[in-house]
Enzyme design. Structure first.
Site, PDB file in Angstrom:
ATOM      1  N   LYS A  59      20.273  -5.354 -10.560  1.00  0.00           N
ATOM      2  CA  LYS A  59      21.398  -4.765 -11.306  1.00  0.00           C
ATOM      3  C   LYS A  59      21.219  -5.034 -12.797  1.00  0.00           C
ATOM      4  O   LYS A  59      21.409  -4.147 -13.621  1.00  0.00           O
ATOM      5  CB  LYS A  59      22.747  -5.344 -10.859  1.00  0.00           C
ATOM      6  CG  LYS A  59      23.253  -4.913  -9.504  1.00  0.00           C
ATOM      7  CD  LYS A  59      23.782  -3.510  -9.421  1.00  0.00           C
ATOM      8  CE  LYS A  59      22.762  -2.490  -9.140  1.00  0.00           C
ATOM      9  NZ  LYS A  59      22.268  -2.209  -7.847  1.00  0.00           N
TER      10      LYS A  59
ATOM     11  N   GLU B  15      18.290  -2.942 -14.256  1.00  0.00           N
ATOM     12  CA  GLU B  15      18.535  -1.502 -14.272  1.00  0.00           C
ATOM     13  C   GLU B  15      19.375  -1.057 -15.456  1.00  0.00           C
ATOM     14  O   GLU B  15      19.087  -0.056 -16.085  1.00  0.00           O
ATOM     15  CB  GLU B  15      19.311  -1.088 -13.008  1.00  0.00           C
ATOM     16  CG  GLU B  15      18.488  -0.904 -11.771  1.00  0.00           C
ATOM     17  CD  GLU B  15      19.360  -0.493 -10.593  1.00  0.00           C
ATOM     18  OE1 GLU B  15      18.998   0.452  -9.917  1.00  0.00           O
ATOM     19  OE2 GLU B  15      20.411  -1.130 -10.345  1.00  0.00           O
TER      20      GLU B  15
ATOM     21  N   GLU C  19      19.269  -8.492  -5.519  1.00  0.00           N
ATOM     22  CA  GLU C  19      20.143  -7.394  -5.939  1.00  0.00           C
ATOM     23  C   GLU C  19      20.774  -7.695  -7.302  1.00  0.00           C
ATOM     24  O   GLU C  19      20.890  -6.812  -8.154  1.00  0.00           O
ATOM     25  CB  GLU C  19      21.208  -7.143  -4.859  1.00  0.00           C
ATOM     26  CG  GLU C  19      22.239  -6.078  -5.172  1.00  0.00           C
ATOM     27  CD  GLU C  19      21.676  -4.677  -5.390  1.00  0.00           C
ATOM     28  OE1 GLU C  19      20.489  -4.455  -5.178  1.00  0.00           O
ATOM     29  OE2 GLU C  19      22.461  -3.803  -5.811  1.00  0.00           O
TER      30      GLU C  19
ATOM     31  N   CYS D 152      16.417  16.179 -10.688  1.00  0.00           N
ATOM     32  CA  CYS D 152      16.799  17.558 -10.988  1.00  0.00           C
ATOM     33  C   CYS D 152      18.017  18.008 -10.187  1.00  0.00           C
ATOM     34  O   CYS D 152      18.234  17.567  -9.063  1.00  0.00           O
ATOM     35  CB  CYS D 152      15.645  18.485 -10.659  1.00  0.00           C
ATOM     36  SG  CYS D 152      14.148  18.079 -11.530  1.00  0.00           S
TER      37      CYS D 152
ATOM     38  N   ARG E 227      22.928  12.168 -11.834  1.00  0.00           N
ATOM     39  CA  ARG E 227      21.685  12.028 -11.097  1.00  0.00           C
ATOM     40  C   ARG E 227      20.502  11.702 -12.007  1.00  0.00           C
ATOM     41  O   ARG E 227      19.445  11.326 -11.531  1.00  0.00           O
ATOM     42  CB  ARG E 227      21.391  13.316 -10.337  1.00  0.00           C
ATOM     43  CG  ARG E 227      22.480  13.680  -9.354  1.00  0.00           C
ATOM     44  CD  ARG E 227      22.212  15.019  -8.735  1.00  0.00           C
ATOM     45  NE  ARG E 227      21.008  14.989  -7.936  1.00  0.00           N
ATOM     46  CZ  ARG E 227      20.986  14.718  -6.638  1.00  0.00           C
ATOM     47  NH1 ARG E 227      22.103  14.467  -6.015  1.00  0.00           N
ATOM     48  NH2 ARG E 227      19.858  14.696  -5.968  1.00  0.00           N
TER      49      ARG E 227
ATOM     50  N   ASN F 269      13.991  22.550  -7.718  1.00  0.00           N
ATOM     51  CA  ASN F 269      13.877  21.100  -7.522  1.00  0.00           C
ATOM     52  C   ASN F 269      12.706  20.865  -6.588  1.00  0.00           C
ATOM     53  O   ASN F 269      12.515  21.626  -5.645  1.00  0.00           O
ATOM     54  CB  ASN F 269      15.126  20.535  -6.839  1.00  0.00           C
ATOM     55  CG  ASN F 269      16.319  20.483  -7.762  1.00  0.00           C
ATOM     56  OD1 ASN F 269      16.215  20.825  -8.934  1.00  0.00           O
ATOM     57  ND2 ASN F 269      17.447  20.072  -7.229  1.00  0.00           N
ATOM     58  N   GLY F 270      11.973  19.786  -6.824  1.00  0.00           N
ATOM     59  CA  GLY F 270      10.842  19.479  -5.942  1.00  0.00           C
ATOM     60  C   GLY F 270       9.537  19.563  -6.709  1.00  0.00           C
ATOM     61  O   GLY F 270       9.531  19.673  -7.940  1.00  0.00           O
TER      62      GLY F 270
ATOM     63  N   HIS G 288       7.244 -22.822  -6.801  1.00  0.00           N
ATOM     64  CA  HIS G 288       5.880 -22.296  -6.713  1.00  0.00           C
ATOM     65  C   HIS G 288       5.586 -21.292  -7.813  1.00  0.00           C
ATOM     66  O   HIS G 288       4.749 -20.410  -7.635  1.00  0.00           O
ATOM     67  CB  HIS G 288       5.663 -21.676  -5.329  1.00  0.00           C
ATOM     68  CG  HIS G 288       5.893 -22.646  -4.226  1.00  0.00           C
ATOM     69  ND1 HIS G 288       5.034 -23.687  -3.965  1.00  0.00           N
ATOM     70  CD2 HIS G 288       6.926 -22.778  -3.352  1.00  0.00           C
ATOM     71  CE1 HIS G 288       5.508 -24.407  -2.958  1.00  0.00           C
ATOM     72  NE2 HIS G 288       6.665 -23.879  -2.573  1.00  0.00           N
TER      73      HIS G 288
ATOM     74  N   TRP H 186      14.539  16.699 -14.578  1.00  0.00           N
ATOM     75  CA  TRP H 186      14.023  15.334 -14.758  1.00  0.00           C
ATOM     76  C   TRP H 186      12.507  15.508 -14.720  1.00  0.00           C
ATOM     77  O   TRP H 186      11.936  15.811 -13.681  1.00  0.00           O
ATOM     78  CB  TRP H 186      14.521  14.456 -13.617  1.00  0.00           C
ATOM     79  CG  TRP H 186      14.281  12.990 -13.766  1.00  0.00           C
ATOM     80  CD1 TRP H 186      15.088  12.076 -14.387  1.00  0.00           C
ATOM     81  CD2 TRP H 186      13.176  12.235 -13.246  1.00  0.00           C
ATOM     82  NE1 TRP H 186      14.551  10.816 -14.289  1.00  0.00           N
ATOM     83  CE2 TRP H 186      13.384  10.883 -13.602  1.00  0.00           C
ATOM     84  CE3 TRP H 186      12.035  12.561 -12.517  1.00  0.00           C
ATOM     85  CZ2 TRP H 186      12.490   9.854 -13.253  1.00  0.00           C
ATOM     86  CZ3 TRP H 186      11.140  11.552 -12.173  1.00  0.00           C
ATOM     87  CH2 TRP H 186      11.379  10.213 -12.537  1.00  0.00           C
TER      88      TRP H 186
ATOM     89  N   LYS I 260      19.572   8.737 -10.022  1.00  0.00           N
ATOM     90  CA  LYS I 260      20.438   8.294  -8.933  1.00  0.00           C
ATOM     91  C   LYS I 260      19.765   8.496  -7.592  1.00  0.00           C
ATOM     92  O   LYS I 260      19.878   7.678  -6.694  1.00  0.00           O
ATOM     93  CB  LYS I 260      21.757   9.075  -9.006  1.00  0.00           C
ATOM     94  CG  LYS I 260      22.762   8.710  -7.931  1.00  0.00           C
ATOM     95  CD  LYS I 260      23.261   7.302  -8.125  1.00  0.00           C
ATOM     96  CE  LYS I 260      24.167   6.835  -7.006  1.00  0.00           C
ATOM     97  NZ  LYS I 260      24.206   5.350  -6.963  1.00  0.00           N
TER      98      LYS I 260
HETATM   99  C1  G6P Z   1      17.289   4.946  -6.951  1.00  0.00           C
HETATM  100  C2  G6P Z   1      18.649   4.454  -7.413  1.00  0.00           C
HETATM  101  C3  G6P Z   1      18.979   3.133  -6.725  1.00  0.00           C
HETATM  102  C4  G6P Z   1      18.893   3.288  -5.222  1.00  0.00           C
HETATM  103  C5  G6P Z   1      17.533   3.834  -4.780  1.00  0.00           C
HETATM  104  C6  G6P Z   1      17.538   4.232  -3.315  1.00  0.00           C
HETATM  105  O1  G6P Z   1      16.301   4.105  -7.439  1.00  0.00           O
HETATM  106  O2  G6P Z   1      18.671   4.298  -8.806  1.00  0.00           O
HETATM  107  O3  G6P Z   1      20.285   2.728  -7.081  1.00  0.00           O
HETATM  108  O4  G6P Z   1      19.104   2.040  -4.615  1.00  0.00           O
HETATM  109  O5  G6P Z   1      17.218   5.015  -5.522  1.00  0.00           O
HETATM  110  O6  G6P Z   1      18.431   5.289  -3.133  1.00  0.00           O
HETATM  111  P1  G6P Z   1      19.118   5.679  -1.788  1.00  0.00           P
HETATM  112  O7  G6P Z   1      19.951   6.882  -2.103  1.00  0.00           O
HETATM  113  O8  G6P Z   1      18.005   5.995  -0.820  1.00  0.00           O
HETATM  114  O9  G6P Z   1      19.926   4.525  -1.324  1.00  0.00           O
END
Ligand code: G6P
Length: 608
Positions: A485, A488, A481, A2, A27, A100-101, A504, A74, A603
């Site tokens: 990626k 995601e 990672e 949000c 976001r 928000n929250g 394994h 959101w 985000k």
């Molecule tokens: C969300 C984002 C990721 C990010 C994670 C942690 O899941 O989509 O890209 O790595 O949050 O976010 P931060 O701001 O704590 O690094």
């Protein structure tokens, strides 16, 4: 997640609110709305869907007035519908608010309010706040907001307007970030600095517990007893230009390509070549305290957790201090261990991830010193940590983290170098690291030259339904990672694994349709990883090798070989991850995915 924006001044609020909300789109959200105060009272416009639809609605049915609030939602409580979109109003339609929250005792409050005769129009937890304020006592609007919030449990960043008090926005913060944008004869409130940049670069970051009152004449920050508080005015480091796409089709690609600069920015002013160490002014960890560190705990989520895994390797290598890396969401609910000499490192791009923040608080409560490795200046984690390292990578808009990851690795390298030199790392070793770190931005630039080859690779493998990413040692987290990626943004199932662990379990997945990406630069485990490639090849798998220049020809084993520039093994993840970022990007584009706004992701995850 949000987003909040509010405006009070002398201009039409609605276009400023829509522009601000557009800056928050990255976001992640599913509905949006605004409420504006004018001579006719509070007028709201809401849509399920994108901000562009809200803009169209406002063109068809404009709202006029110089004071308003806006929101991107959101969904948590209630479906992502127009009805559940914020702003929400009280029974009389004279109080409107955005939130928000999460209100944790919303059910109870709602039942109590319904018994008292209030009628609810939505399924949201937020609506309870509007009804609470409707009933709250107080001589001023801000006193009513303070009184209305008294029974509330949970977290909020809140902006409220009332027909009874035109030209005023009252905001409240508990657990969800808010800042005030200080303009000339106009003031904004927002959950993210990007939303106020269109009007000002001067901001006041609110503390938890703060209430603020904004009018065209100024702003006041109050505590819960309505006593005025002093808060500093800060400058936003970047400008609107930075937030523009420029010639790039997506923010993710822009941010991948920015990495020579973002890595340079993280290093700037921090390398001491003669002393073979790093200068980290904000760390707040003088030599005597470094000497007392017996154990390091790294906390993070998502990509930041992966950076932490690389950090473990680097820190243990350079400092000899044992390191554990924890998912913040798991750590915070485990029994806290009060071990003397524990240093906790919270890694977060946004500085607002709820689990990382709560884990940091739990570590502090258990007596640990906490440092933050954070990108967003003034964020909650940065402010609650005892010290830290800012990344200075600039705003990261793409939901999939890229440049923040490489800057996190660089910050961890700097931290390990500083701590290592305090703990017996030889001067010569320190100087070698400094020399190689100085070269890093250029090496990142050269790595980006692989893009055409990576695009070709994406065309070749874009139809795969599964992919395996394997690496060892300091490059095992890079495999994780790379897989994250791809998942995601392209929705292709991918798994990251330590290369030797493949035997394994994941080896059962290998067939001619499953690309297996090996992260294998020249390092002490290179020969071992090549053996793992043999095992995949022997089973008919498609091998993609990310290796480093000077490693020789792997064509006998690999269907594709991409070589990043050679560097010290501890620095190699900064380079090896780049082709994996590009690979995920190009596969997602080929599959027609919305790269910057992947489905269901946010985000910054500000709820548990
Ligand atoms: C969300 C984002 C990721 C990010 C994670 C942690 O899941 O989509 O890209 O790595 O949050 O976010 P931060 O701001 O704590 O690094």
């Amino acid at each position: 997640m949000c987003g909040i924006v509010g405006y009070v001044g002398s201009r039409e609020a609605a276009p400023i609110l829509v522009e601000g909300l557009t800056r928050l789109e990255y976001r992640g959200y599913d509905s949006a709305g605004v409420a504006v105060l004018n001579g006719r009272g509070v007028e709201t416009r809401k849509v399920a869907g994108r901000i562009t639809a809200l803009g169209e609605l406002l063109t068809r049915t404009p709202v006029h007035g110089a004071c308003g609030i806006g929101h991107t939602r959101w969904a948590t409580h209630g479906a992502p519908s127009e009805r559940n979109a914020h702003p929400h109003v009280d029974c009389t339609g004279t109080v409107a608010l955005v939130h928000n929250g999460i209100i944790e005792n919303a059910e109870l409050l709602r039942a109590r309010l319904e018994r008292a005769g209030h009628r609810f129009a939505t399924e949201t937890d937020t609506e309870t706040l509007a009804h609470l304020i409707e009933d709250a006592p107080g001589a001023t609007f801000e006193e009513r907001v303070i009184a209305g919030l008294a029974p509330v449990e949970g977290t909020y960043g809140l902006a409220v307007i009332s027909e009874a008090d035109p030209g005023k926005i009252v905001v409240a913060r508990r657990g969800s970030p808010l800042l005030i944008g200080v303009g000339a004869g106009e003031y904004l409130v927002a959950s993210d600095a990007n939303a106020v940049l269109q009007r000002t670069r001067s901001v006041v970051y609110l503390n938890d517990g703060d209430i603020a009152v904004l009018t065209p004449l100024g702003y006041r920050v109050l505590d819960r007893a309505a006593r005025v508080q002093d808060r500093a005015v800060d400058d936003i480091e970047w400008d609107l230009e930075t937030l523009a796409l420029g010639h790039y089709p997506h923010f993710m690609l822009k941010e991948i390509c920015e990495q020579p600069d973002s890595v340079r920015a993280t290093l700037r002013g921090r390398l001491l070549p003669d002393e073979g160490t790093a200068r980290l002014d904000g760390l707040n960890l003088p030599p005597a305290r470094c000497a007392r560190v017996q154990r390091i705990v790294i906390l993070g989520c998502g990509t930041s957790w992966h950076a932490g895994l690389v950090g473990r390797h680097v820190l243990e290598d350079l400092t000899g201090i044992p390191v554990s890396v924890e998912y913040a969401s798991e750590y915070r609910y485990r029994k806290p261990l009060r071990l003397p000499g524990t240093l906790t490192v919270a890694i977060s791009q946004s500085g607002e991830t709820a689990d990382t923040l709560e884990a940091l608080r739990a570590a502090k409560a258990a007596g640990s010193t906490v440092i933050g490795i954070v990108n967003v200046v003034g964020s909650t984690i940065a402010r609650e940590a005892d010290g830290g390292i800012y990344l200075h990578a600039g705003p990261e808009i793409g939901v999939a983290s890229t440049k923040a990851f490489t800057s996190q690795l660089v910050a961890l390298l700097l931290f390990a170098l500083y701590l290592g030199r305090q703990r017996g790392l030889a001067l010569a070793a320190g100087r070698t690291l400094v020399r190689e770190l100085e070269r890093l931005p250029d090496l990142v630039g050269r790595t980006l030259e692989l893009e055409p080859a990576v695009r070709a690779l994406a065309e070749r493998h874009g139809d795969a339904r599964n992919a395996l990413y394997l690496g060892r040692g300091v490059n095992f987290p890079v495999a994780l990672e790379g897989a994250l990626k791809l998942k995601e943004i392209s929705y292709v199932h991918a798994e990251g694994y330590p290369a030797a662990e493949m035997k394994h379990g994941p080896i059962a997945l290998i067939d001619e349709n499953t690309p297996v990406v090996f992260v294998a630069p020249k390092d002490p485990v290179y020969a071992k990883v090549v053996s793992n490639m043999q095992e995949v090849k022997a089973r008919g798998g498609r091998v993609v090798a990310i290796t480093s220049e000077g490693n020789g020809d792997l064509r006998r084993l690999a269907d594709h070989q991409l070589s990043v520039p050679a560097t010290l093994p501890l620095l190699s993840p900064v380079l090896t991850v780049i082709p994996l970022q590009l690979l995920a990007y190009h596969i997602a584009v080929l599959r027609g995915c919305d790269v910057d706004r992947p489905r269901n992701l946010a985000k910054s995850v500000t709820v548990e």
